[in-house]
Design an enzyme around this catalytic site. Structure first.
Site, PDB file in Angstrom:
ATOM      1  N   LYS A 171      81.914  58.839  25.571  1.00 30.73           N
ATOM      2  CA  LYS A 171      82.455  60.178  25.302  1.00 30.73           C
ATOM      3  C   LYS A 171      83.477  60.450  26.405  1.00 30.73           C
ATOM      4  CE  LYS A 171      82.418  64.245  25.916  1.00 30.73           C
ATOM      5  NZ  LYS A 171      83.613  65.000  26.315  1.00 30.73           N
ATOM      6  N   GLY A 224      81.171  62.810  36.499  1.00 29.01           N
ATOM      7  CA  GLY A 224      81.610  64.189  36.340  1.00 29.01           C
ATOM      8  C   GLY A 224      81.058  65.055  37.458  1.00 29.01           C
ATOM      9  N   SER A 225      80.962  66.337  37.177  1.00 30.07           N
ATOM     10  CA  SER A 225      80.555  67.281  38.216  1.00 30.07           C
ATOM     11  C   SER A 225      79.044  67.229  38.453  1.00 30.07           C
ATOM     12  CB  SER A 225      80.955  68.696  37.790  1.00 30.07           C
ATOM     13  OG  SER A 225      80.258  69.036  36.607  1.00 30.07           O
ATOM     14  N   THR A 226      78.649  67.705  39.600  1.00 25.18           N
ATOM     15  CA  THR A 226      77.227  67.722  39.944  1.00 25.18           C
ATOM     16  C   THR A 226      76.453  68.627  38.987  1.00 25.18           C
ATOM     17  OG1 THR A 226      77.797  67.270  42.243  1.00 25.18           O
ATOM     18  CG2 THR A 226      75.602  68.175  41.836  1.00 25.18           C
ATOM     19  N   GLU A 246      77.600  59.476  38.827  1.00 26.77           N
ATOM     20  CA  GLU A 246      78.743  59.409  39.760  1.00 26.77           C
ATOM     21  C   GLU A 246      79.339  60.812  39.799  1.00 26.77           C
ATOM     22  OE1 GLU A 246      79.523  56.760  41.432  1.00 26.77           O
ATOM     23  OE2 GLU A 246      79.143  54.959  40.249  1.00 26.77           O
ATOM     24  N   CYS A 280      87.397  62.198  42.864  1.00 27.12           N
ATOM     25  CA  CYS A 280      86.050  62.425  43.396  1.00 27.12           C
ATOM     26  C   CYS A 280      85.996  62.078  44.868  1.00 27.12           C
ATOM     27  CB  CYS A 280      85.040  61.610  42.603  1.00 27.12           C
ATOM     28  SG  CYS A 280      85.450  59.864  42.516  1.00 27.12           S
ATOM     29  N   GLU A 379      83.694  71.315  46.275  1.00 25.08           N
ATOM     30  CA  GLU A 379      84.770  70.467  45.784  1.00 25.08           C
ATOM     31  C   GLU A 379      85.855  71.341  45.157  1.00 25.08           C
ATOM     32  OE1 GLU A 379      83.703  67.889  42.532  1.00 25.08           O
ATOM     33  OE2 GLU A 379      84.671  66.211  43.544  1.00 25.08           O
TER      34      GLU A 379
HETATM   35  P1  NAD Z   1      82.462  67.794  34.020  1.00 19.51           P
HETATM   36  O1  NAD Z   1      81.107  67.615  34.573  1.00 19.51           O
HETATM   37  O2  NAD Z   1      82.890  69.129  33.599  1.00 19.51           O
HETATM   38  O3  NAD Z   1      82.693  66.850  32.758  1.00 19.51           O
HETATM   39  C1  NAD Z   1      82.475  65.459  32.826  1.00 19.51           C
HETATM   40  C2  NAD Z   1      82.145  64.948  31.452  1.00 19.51           C
HETATM   41  O4  NAD Z   1      80.911  65.521  31.040  1.00 19.51           O
HETATM   42  C3  NAD Z   1      83.172  65.323  30.383  1.00 19.51           C
HETATM   43  O5  NAD Z   1      83.327  64.239  29.497  1.00 19.51           O
HETATM   44  C4  NAD Z   1      82.510  66.487  29.679  1.00 19.51           C
HETATM   45  O6  NAD Z   1      82.934  66.642  28.346  1.00 19.51           O
HETATM   46  C5  NAD Z   1      81.054  66.074  29.747  1.00 19.51           C
HETATM   47  N1  NAD Z   1      80.089  67.173  29.608  1.00 19.51           N
HETATM   48  C6  NAD Z   1      80.262  68.488  29.882  1.00 19.51           C
HETATM   49  N2  NAD Z   1      79.147  69.185  29.591  1.00 19.51           N
HETATM   50  C7  NAD Z   1      78.240  68.292  29.129  1.00 19.51           C
HETATM   51  C8  NAD Z   1      76.896  68.387  28.689  1.00 19.51           C
HETATM   52  N3  NAD Z   1      76.252  69.565  28.633  1.00 19.51           N
HETATM   53  N4  NAD Z   1      76.268  67.263  28.313  1.00 19.51           N
HETATM   54  C9  NAD Z   1      76.889  66.062  28.363  1.00 19.51           C
HETATM   55  N5  NAD Z   1      78.167  65.914  28.762  1.00 19.51           N
HETATM   56  C10 NAD Z   1      78.840  67.018  29.143  1.00 19.51           C
HETATM   57  O7  NAD Z   1      83.436  67.184  35.117  1.00 19.51           O
HETATM   58  P2  NAD Z   1      85.018  67.164  35.087  1.00 19.51           P
HETATM   59  O8  NAD Z   1      85.499  68.503  35.486  1.00 19.51           O
HETATM   60  O9  NAD Z   1      85.484  66.567  33.820  1.00 19.51           O
HETATM   61  O10 NAD Z   1      85.335  66.087  36.209  1.00 19.51           O
HETATM   62  C11 NAD Z   1      85.475  66.408  37.531  1.00 19.51           C
HETATM   63  C12 NAD Z   1      84.245  66.002  38.299  1.00 19.51           C
HETATM   64  O11 NAD Z   1      84.003  64.607  38.134  1.00 19.51           O
HETATM   65  C13 NAD Z   1      84.417  66.212  39.766  1.00 19.51           C
HETATM   66  O12 NAD Z   1      83.244  66.767  40.297  1.00 19.51           O
HETATM   67  C14 NAD Z   1      84.643  64.804  40.297  1.00 19.51           C
HETATM   68  O13 NAD Z   1      84.305  64.635  41.650  1.00 19.51           O
HETATM   69  C15 NAD Z   1      83.757  64.012  39.408  1.00 19.51           C
HETATM   70  N6  NAD Z   1      84.132  62.593  39.413  1.00 19.51           N
HETATM   71  C16 NAD Z   1      83.296  61.693  40.018  1.00 19.51           C
HETATM   72  C17 NAD Z   1      83.644  60.346  40.079  1.00 19.51           C
HETATM   73  C18 NAD Z   1      82.728  59.341  40.735  1.00 19.51           C
HETATM   74  O14 NAD Z   1      82.853  58.167  40.442  1.00 19.51           O
HETATM   75  N7  NAD Z   1      81.825  59.763  41.598  1.00 19.51           N
HETATM   76  C19 NAD Z   1      84.848  59.908  39.517  1.00 19.51           C
HETATM   77  C20 NAD Z   1      85.683  60.859  38.907  1.00 19.51           C
HETATM   78  C21 NAD Z   1      85.304  62.207  38.863  1.00 19.51           C
END
Ligand code: NAD
Length: 477
Positions: A171, A224-226, A246, A280, A379
């Site tokens: 996804k 994604g986000s924490t 991650e 990230c 962040e």
């Molecule tokens: P996000 O958590 O909003 O979204 C990440 C993904 O999760 C998206 O595909 C989103 O559609 C999906 N998502 C959202 N709600 C969901 C739910 N309820 N159930 C399942 N999936 C859901 O994060 P973002 O704003 O897209 O990305 C930024 C974050 O990602 C930052 O915190 C960044 O540090 C982190 N990040 C981490 C790494 C790593 O490798 N550690 C790499 C890149 C980004």
């Protein structure tokens, strides 16, 4: 006719009734429509993956490796087109998007190579037994990724997961689905069987949540986000399946007076301006010794002032943030800061009126903020750097470790004893000494501690992450 991005499931595009806008962050224009897939499409994708996976796992490793190597060559072939799409979807400068495409190809080449050298162990339990381990795929792996490095993140999951015999349902992030779908099409062209790589675009709370809850998904990978990571971990716990998380970071450069300040200034600048700070592992905190603070702040501020801004496709130093929403988030942090001196940047819009419709943010440096200020703890995900001065090593370590996160860290010093001593004490998944950067290092195990997540991707370690060990004990007499 606007471009329509559809799920790619079992080798075919899947029609979806509802769509949402794909918006160019450089000017706010709608550049296409994206399928708003839901539980039904996710279910179809998971079934397709479950159907394809046993034969894929039974395919000789050499043939799986060859397919991944071919896929690497196809990503190289389409590098320019993939980079242009990535640049337009994310806003990132074209040269950074090209570099991302190169890394994406490298993931497929790397895992194509290393998987052939992966094997189990024998365990000397006694003369009457033969004990060995097998590393078996999970089956269907669900991957959910962020919008900041769409192509790289999709590739690192798909490459390691499929190399080890899993099938994938990915996804992509809501804002950046196009290169993931293109990648799935290239996987077919490379000879990966239909159903081994499936991509289902949609919204996180719909398609993403459906993927985490699907009973046939045996492993979840999340980038994604924490906050969302917690939801994914809960969903995984409900079904007792493993998750690799991650998550975010608040990574620090720690600069001592004996450092090469020119090299440090260059790396500090690059690590917070790359991808407009939406990384990230961005180096968003500069923990700097008082003796070199003024000199280093001036050197970084000069570089910030010299930065060019523009649409990603025009290949400036700094593109727009991914969305207006992200721009408002950055504004909230910068306008809300109650300590420190604003050296450069701030919330003024760029002078160039042609950038007015875009989600731009000027490089911003705030010197000497309170370490507990939200801008120093959370962040921001924008081109915003804060400095935190220190007097001695203990204070430097306390500041560097003083957030909820622990993704990466960098030490700048010529004192090697100090570097190794502190490398052991820093709470981070990766520590760099006199350099910085995790992005391109596909060989380097990567992942966080604390609120930055758990599990490791990249490197040979990811092969273990996408397999489970079975121990076989045979009585010989
Ligand atoms: P996000 O958590 O909003 O979204 C990440 C993904 O999760 C998206 O595909 C989103 O559609 C999906 N998502 C959202 N709600 C969901 C739910 N309820 N159930 C399942 N999936 C859901 O994060 P973002 O704003 O897209 O990305 C930024 C974050 O990602 C930052 O915190 C960044 O540090 C982190 N990040 C981490 C790494 C790593 O490798 N550690 C790499 C890149 C980004």
């Amino acid at each position: 006719m606007p471009e329509l991005t559809l799920p790619l499931v079992a080798g075919s595009s899947l029609p979806v009734a509802q769509t949402y806008d794909n918006v160019d962050p450089a000017d706010g224009a709608v550049i296409g429509q994206v399928a708003r897939a839901g539980a039904a499409e996710v279910d179809q994708a998971v079934r397709a993956a479950a159907h394809a996976q046993p034969a894929w796992a039974a395919t000789p490793t050499e043939q799986r490796a060859d397919a991944l190597t071919r896929l690497a060559a196809l990503v190289d072939r389409d590098r320019e087109q993939l980079a242009r799409t990535e640049s337009q979807d994310t806003g990132k400068p074209l040269s950074q998007a090209r570099a991302d495409a190169t890394v994406a190809a490298r993931y497929f080449r790397y895992y194509g190579r290393v998987v052939e050298a992966a094997y189990g162990d024998t365990i000397p339990l006694g003369p009457d037994t033969h004990v060995y381990t097998r590393h078996e795929p999970y089956g269907v792996v669900g991957c959910i990724v962020a919008w900041n490095y769409p192509l790289q993140l999709a590739s690192r999951s798909i490459a390691a997961a499929t190399a080890t015999g899993n099938a994938v349902v990915l996804k992509p992030a809501d804002e950046t689905p196009r290169t993931a779908v293109a990648l799935a099409a290239l996987a077919l062209e490379a000879g990966l069987p239909e159903g081994v790589v499936n991509v289902v675009p949609g919204l996180g709370a719909e398609a993403g949540a459906a993927l985490t809850a699907h009973p046939q998904v045996a492993h979840l990978g999340f980038v994604g986000s924490t906050e969302t990571g917690r939801l994914v971990a809960h969903a995984a716990a409900e079904r007792v399946v493993p998750a690799v998380l991650e998550l975010g970071g608040k990574s620090a450069h720690v600069v001592f007076p004996d450092a090469d300040l020119e090299a440090a200034a260059e790396a500090v600048t690059r690590s917070i301006l790359q991808n407009a700070g939406q990384t990230c592992s961005a180096g968003s905190r500069l923990v700097v010794h008082e003796d070199v603070r003024a000199e280093l702040v001036a050197a970084v501020a000069d570089r910030f002032r010299a930065t060019t801004l523009g649409a990603g496709l025009d290949d400036p130093d700094l593109g727009p943030l991914v969305s207006r929403r992200q721009q408002e988030r950055v504004r909230g942090y910068v306008e809300g800061v109650s300590s420190g001196d604003l050296v450069v940047g701030g919330s003024a819009p760029p002078e160039d009126s042609t950038l007015a419709g875009g989600a731009f943010w000027l490089p911003t440096l705030i010197d000497g903020v309170d370490p507990q200020d939200p801008i120093a703890q959370e962040e921001v995900f924008g081109p915003v750097l804060v400095t935190l001065p220190f007097q001695d090593e203990a204070e430097a370590l306390a500041l560097a470790n003083g957030t909820a996160y622990g993704l990466i860290a960098a030490l700048w010093t010529r004192d090697l004893s100090r570097a190794h001593r502190l490398a052991g004490s820093l709470e981070a998944g990766q520590v760099f000494v006199n350099t910085f950067g995790a992005g391109g290092g596909v060989e380097l195990p990567f992942g966080g501690v604390k609120a930055s997540g758990y599990g490791r991707e990249k490197g040979v370690e990811a092969l273990a992450g996408f397999t489970r060990t079975k121990t076989v004990v045979v009585r010989l007499s």
